[in-house]
Structure formats: C-alpha cells, structure tokens
Write a protein that holds these residues in place. Structure first.
Motif, PDB file in Angstrom:
ATOM      1  N   ASP A 239       0.818  -1.216   0.000  1.00 29.20           N
ATOM      2  CA  ASP A 239       0.000   0.000   0.000  1.00 29.20           C
ATOM      3  C   ASP A 239       0.852   1.267   0.000  1.00 29.20           C
ATOM      4  N   ASP A 240       2.068   1.191   0.541  1.00 33.38           N
ATOM      5  CA  ASP A 240       2.940   2.371   0.563  1.00 33.38           C
ATOM      6  C   ASP A 240       3.917   2.375  -0.606  1.00 33.38           C
ATOM      7  N   HIS A 241       3.556   1.683  -1.714  1.00 29.62           N
ATOM      8  CA  HIS A 241       4.270   1.736  -3.001  1.00 29.62           C
ATOM      9  C   HIS A 241       5.659   1.109  -2.945  1.00 29.62           C
ATOM     10  N   LEU A 242       5.823   0.060  -2.154  1.00 31.28           N
ATOM     11  CA  LEU A 242       7.069  -0.700  -2.156  1.00 31.28           C
ATOM     12  C   LEU A 242       6.899  -1.878  -3.109  1.00 31.28           C
ATOM     13  N   LEU A 243       7.699  -1.888  -4.180  1.00 34.43           N
ATOM     14  CA  LEU A 243       7.650  -2.966  -5.167  1.00 34.43           C
ATOM     15  C   LEU A 243       8.565  -4.095  -4.702  1.00 34.43           C
ATOM     16  N   GLU A 244       8.006  -5.286  -4.544  1.00 36.79           N
ATOM     17  CA  GLU A 244       8.756  -6.451  -4.118  1.00 36.79           C
ATOM     18  C   GLU A 244       8.847  -7.444  -5.267  1.00 36.79           C
ATOM     19  N   TYR A 262       7.166   1.536 -14.969  1.00 35.87           N
ATOM     20  CA  TYR A 262       6.714   2.708 -15.710  1.00 35.87           C
ATOM     21  C   TYR A 262       5.264   2.538 -16.134  1.00 35.87           C
ATOM     22  N   ASP A 263       4.695   3.632 -16.607  1.00 37.61           N
ATOM     23  CA  ASP A 263       3.314   3.646 -17.070  1.00 37.61           C
ATOM     24  C   ASP A 263       3.274   3.132 -18.504  1.00 37.61           C
ATOM     25  N   PRO A 264       2.606   2.006 -18.784  1.00 42.25           N
ATOM     26  CA  PRO A 264       2.590   1.475 -20.154  1.00 42.25           C
ATOM     27  C   PRO A 264       1.883   2.389 -21.135  1.00 42.25           C
ATOM     28  N   ARG A 265       1.001   3.267 -20.644  1.00 40.29           N
ATOM     29  CA  ARG A 265       0.314   4.198 -21.532  1.00 40.29           C
ATOM     30  C   ARG A 265       1.194   5.380 -21.907  1.00 40.29           C
ATOM     31  N   ASP A 266       2.211   5.639 -21.077  1.00 37.67           N
ATOM     32  CA  ASP A 266       3.166   6.715 -21.334  1.00 37.67           C
ATOM     33  C   ASP A 266       4.505   6.303 -20.728  1.00 37.67           C
ATOM     34  N   PRO A 267       5.361   5.564 -21.483  1.00 36.19           N
ATOM     35  CA  PRO A 267       6.619   5.054 -20.940  1.00 36.19           C
ATOM     36  C   PRO A 267       7.581   6.131 -20.444  1.00 36.19           C
ATOM     37  N   SER A 268       7.320   7.388 -20.771  1.00 37.37           N
ATOM     38  CA  SER A 268       8.188   8.451 -20.248  1.00 37.37           C
ATOM     39  C   SER A 268       7.944   8.698 -18.763  1.00 37.37           C
ATOM     40  N   VAL A 269       6.829   8.189 -18.242  1.00 36.96           N
ATOM     41  CA  VAL A 269       6.517   8.317 -16.816  1.00 36.96           C
ATOM     42  C   VAL A 269       7.091   7.092 -16.107  1.00 36.96           C
ATOM     43  N   VAL A 270       8.236   7.264 -15.458  1.00 36.04           N
ATOM     44  CA  VAL A 270       8.943   6.181 -14.785  1.00 36.04           C
ATOM     45  C   VAL A 270       8.804   6.357 -13.275  1.00 36.04           C
ATOM     46  N   PHE A 271       8.413   5.285 -12.592  1.00 31.92           N
ATOM     47  CA  PHE A 271       8.187   5.341 -11.152  1.00 31.92           C
ATOM     48  C   PHE A 271       9.383   4.826 -10.345  1.00 31.92           C
ATOM     49  N   SER A 272      10.341   4.173 -11.007  1.00 29.00           N
ATOM     50  CA  SER A 272      11.518   3.669 -10.298  1.00 29.00           C
ATOM     51  C   SER A 272      12.479   4.802  -9.991  1.00 29.00           C
ATOM     52  N   PRO A 273      13.226   4.702  -8.886  1.00 38.50           N
ATOM     53  CA  PRO A 273      14.204   5.747  -8.554  1.00 38.50           C
ATOM     54  C   PRO A 273      15.390   5.712  -9.506  1.00 38.50           C
ATOM     55  N   PHE A 276      17.769   2.593 -10.774  1.00 42.22           N
ATOM     56  CA  PHE A 276      16.936   1.412 -11.010  1.00 42.22           C
ATOM     57  C   PHE A 276      17.355   0.184 -10.196  1.00 42.22           C
ATOM     58  N   LEU A 277      18.149   0.362  -9.138  1.00 43.85           N
ATOM     59  CA  LEU A 277      18.608  -0.785  -8.360  1.00 43.85           C
ATOM     60  C   LEU A 277      17.463  -1.381  -7.547  1.00 43.85           C
ATOM     61  N   CYS A 278      17.483  -2.710  -7.454  1.00 38.69           N
ATOM     62  CA  CYS A 278      16.527  -3.438  -6.626  1.00 38.69           C
ATOM     63  C   CYS A 278      17.326  -3.994  -5.447  1.00 38.69           C
ATOM     64  N   ASP A 279      17.067  -3.475  -4.248  1.00 34.31           N
ATOM     65  CA  ASP A 279      17.865  -3.818  -3.070  1.00 34.31           C
ATOM     66  C   ASP A 279      17.511  -5.207  -2.554  1.00 34.31           C
ATOM     67  N   PRO A 280      18.499  -6.092  -2.363  1.00 32.55           N
ATOM     68  CA  PRO A 280      18.219  -7.424  -1.819  1.00 32.55           C
ATOM     69  C   PRO A 280      17.523  -7.317  -0.464  1.00 32.55           C
ATOM     70  N   SER A 281      16.487  -8.146  -0.272  1.00 28.31           N
ATOM     71  CA  SER A 281      15.712  -8.068   0.966  1.00 28.31           C
ATOM     72  C   SER A 281      15.489  -9.428   1.611  1.00 28.31           C
ATOM     73  N   SER A 292      13.668  -5.392  -3.277  1.00 30.47           N
ATOM     74  CA  SER A 292      12.583  -4.407  -3.216  1.00 30.47           C
ATOM     75  C   SER A 292      13.058  -3.057  -3.730  1.00 30.47           C
ATOM     76  N   GLN A 293      12.083  -2.272  -4.138  1.00 29.12           N
ATOM     77  CA  GLN A 293      12.370  -0.944  -4.679  1.00 29.12           C
ATOM     78  C   GLN A 293      11.210  -0.015  -4.324  1.00 29.12           C
ATOM     79  N   ARG A 294      11.534   1.145  -3.756  1.00 28.39           N
ATOM     80  CA  ARG A 294      10.514   2.125  -3.393  1.00 28.39           C
ATOM     81  C   ARG A 294      10.128   2.939  -4.626  1.00 28.39           C
ATOM     82  N   LEU A 295       8.882   2.817  -5.055  1.00 28.83           N
ATOM     83  CA  LEU A 295       8.423   3.537  -6.235  1.00 28.83           C
ATOM     84  C   LEU A 295       8.123   4.990  -5.898  1.00 28.83           C
TER      85      LEU A 295
END
Length: 390
Positions: A239-244, A262-273, A276-281, A292-295
C-alpha cells in the motif's frame, strides 16, 4: 625517460616482427621496381559490427571487425586481404578472399574475426594471386577494455517495425546518442523504453597512433540480443508503493538486479528511482531471492509495466517485461474481471428464467380457473415482455 624509451623500442620491434610475419612469402616474384612502389594504406577506422547468427551456429564470437581505409592508389590484381592483430606479443591473423574483379580502390572490409583486448598493433595487407604483397597499412594503438560500454535489447526481441526497449551503458565515453536522445555516463545505465529506435547505434572513441600521432577512430556498433529471463519473477506492491520482486537465481553468482517500473500508456513516466537498483531483501518461503524498490508515486495506478533485468559477470543481461495491475498481477486481475462478468450474466439468465416460469405458471392457473366459470364469461391474458438485461 628510460622507461618510455624502452617501451617505444619494444613497440617498434614488435611491429617490425608483425610486418615481417604478414609480408613473408617463400617465393616473392615482385620486381624490385614494383616493390619500391608498393602503396601504403592508411587505416582510418576499426569498427566492431554485429554478425548474424543462427540457432545452429556454435561460434561464440558475437561480432565481426570492419576496417575503413583512406583513399589510396589503385591496386592491381589483389585476390586476398589479410588482417593482423598484435596482442601481447602474439600474432592473430584473419583473411578475406577477394574476387579477381575486385576494384583496386576498395576501402571498406568486414573480417570474420573479433577485436580482442590488449591489441598494440593492426596491419592490413593486400596480396596477389601468388601471395605477393601489393600494399600494406599499419597502425599502433592501445585499445582499452570496455572502451565504449555496452548496449542490449531488453524486454523483448528487437523488431524494426515495433517498439523496443534498449539498455545503454556508455562505459568510458561521456555520452552516447541514440537517435536524437542522449545517455550520459553520470546518469547511466539508461533505458529507452518502447520507442522507435535505430538498429545501429555507433559509439566511437578517437585514439592516436603511437608512432605517427595520426588519429584512429575506434567504434562499436554492436547491440547484445535479447535474452529472456527464466523463470518468470513474481511481483507485489504494498500500500505504501514498495515494489517487491521475487525470483529464482543461480547460487554463488554475484548478479546485478535492476527494475524499471513505468506507465505502459506513457513510458516516459517512470516510477523507479534513479539508478533502477533493486535492493536485496532476503529469501522467500520457497527459497526465492527477494529484492525491493521504493516507487516514486503519489497514488496507486491501475496498471504498471515492470522490466526486470539481471546482469551477470562479464556484462551478459537477461530480462523480462511484466505487467502488474492493481494490487495483483494482471493475469490474476484479468481472471477476476472475466469471472465477474460471467457471474453477472449467469445471474441475469437465472432471474429471467425464474420470471418466465412464474408467469407461465400464473397463466395456466388463471386459464384453469376461467374454465370453471360460465361459458358466457371469457378471460383475456395480459401481454408480457421479456426482462431487459442491462
């Protein structure tokens, strides 16, 4: 001064041995007056170019080498071109057959060989039918490792007629241009998502001949083909936008993990920091590796494209493009939606059937009661209509 002088002397001696090896011929039928007029070829460019492969091709080489020469005098009777690399004192030879009708002014050649690291000298030679040397060109350069970074198609195979995604690492270059867009080293890696992209992205570096100080352009036009990631990773967004991201990874291998949401309707809108690293969890219940990655988003979106990329030692990439809808993967969400529609239609059908049988039973009852009244009394049934299905 002694060390540079010794190094320069070594380069000269090594290059002389290279020239002698390439030009050696047990029977040299070239007349002295012709030998003295043998033209010298100037090498302008060394280019790594992609080579086409087939599923049955077991050659590990992923590229060829293209040589571009400066304009030169007409060479008569050339039937063979040879390319020599001096690598750490060893000679690597490649040859290219030429038709007897070949134009003696030819300047560009593609050799079926690779450009190895550690090159200190390059020699191109034109030879005649008997193996006699007709023209030569030599350049002395130090080719750095990872000199122009790496490019790779990710998410899906590249097709000129469709939208593709490209990962760009400039290496030691300050920037790489892809069409009219640029990837700068300080912000790499860069992802060009679902765009119309050129199939050739040239990255070049200008070197200097250590003996003549002449410029030599070193280029790379190769793009690593798409390699699909198996098995498919699983996704979850809190719910707090953490991508696992959970996936099976090989043991005892250090892998880089990048995730681009990213938004498939507009790929220029990227939600990843950035990065683009995904931190081992940790490790999941089924032994899968998790990261995980905080969007970066203010509110949830109904659908999300997620590109998962693994980088192996040596730079090889594997990737998978996934779609995530709501709080569950799109496949599950679609099943729920389809199930709801089917259930709704079934409910409407059952209600309509119940109404139909109720009306039929009522009409039969009224007709039965009407038959017990005097023959002068008649019953007229009220017309009905089928229920409206919204």
């Amino acid at each position: 001064m002694l060390a540079p002088l010794t190094m320069r002397l070594w380069v000269i001696l090594a290059s002389l041995s290279l020239v002698c090896l390439a030009t050696a011929d047990p029977v040299d039928n070239t007349a002295p007056e012709d030998r003295s007029s043998t033209p010298t070829l100037r090498i302008l460019e060394l280019i790594k170019v992609s080579r086409e492969t087939t599923p049955d091709d077991q050659t590990p080489r992923d590229h060829n080498v293209k040589i571009v020469l400066d304009e030169h005098a007409f060479i008569v009777g050339v039937t063979l071109w040879t390319l020599n690399f001096l690598v750490n004192g060893d000679n690597v030879l490649s040859s290219l057959d030429a038709l007897t009708e070949t134009d003696g002014l030819q300047r560009e050649f593609v050799f079926k060989t690779e450009l190895p690291e550690g090159i200190t000298a390059v020699l191109v030679a034109a030879k005649g039918k008997s193996g006699n040397v007709l023209a030569t060109g030599t350049v002395y350069v130090q080719i750095p490792a990872n000199f122009v970074g790496s490019l790779a198609w990710v998410g899906e195979e590249y097709h000129p007629s469709s939208l593709s995604s490209l990962r760009v690492d400039p290496g030691i270059l300050s920037e790489v241009w892809v069409g009219n867009r640029v990837c700068r080293r300080e912000r790499s890696p860069c992802y060009f998502l679902q765009k119309e992209l050129p199939d050739v992205v040239s990255r070049c570096l200008t070197l200097t001949d250590t003996l003549t100080n002449a410029p030599v352009v070193l280029c790379d036009e190769t793009v690593a083909p798409f390699q699909e990631l198996y098995p498919t990773p699983s996704l979850y967004i809190t719910d707090d936008h953490l991508l696992e991201v959970s996936m099976s990874l090989p043991q005892d291998v250090a892998l880089g993990r990048e995730v681009v949401a990213y938004d498939p309707r507009d790929p220029s809108v990227v939600f990843s920091p950035e990065g683009f690293l995904c931190d081992p969890s940790g490790v999941g219940d089924r032994g899968e590796s998790e990261c995980s990655q905080r969007l970066v988003m203010s509110e949830a979106t109904d659908v999300l494209s997620v590109l998962v990329v693994l980088e192996y030692p040596g730079g090889r990439l594997e990737s998978k493009l996934l779609t995530y809808g709501g709080q569950e993967p799109r496949a599950s969400q679609t099943g729920v939606i389809v199930g709801s529609v089917v259930g709704g239609l079934l409910g409407v059908i059952l209600i309509a059937a119940a109404v139909f049988f109720l009306l039929r039973w009522r009409n039969k009852k009224e007709r039965k009661e009407g038959s017990s009244i005097s023959n002068s009394s008649h019953y007229t049934a009220t017309p009905t209509s089928d229920p409206v299905v919204a």
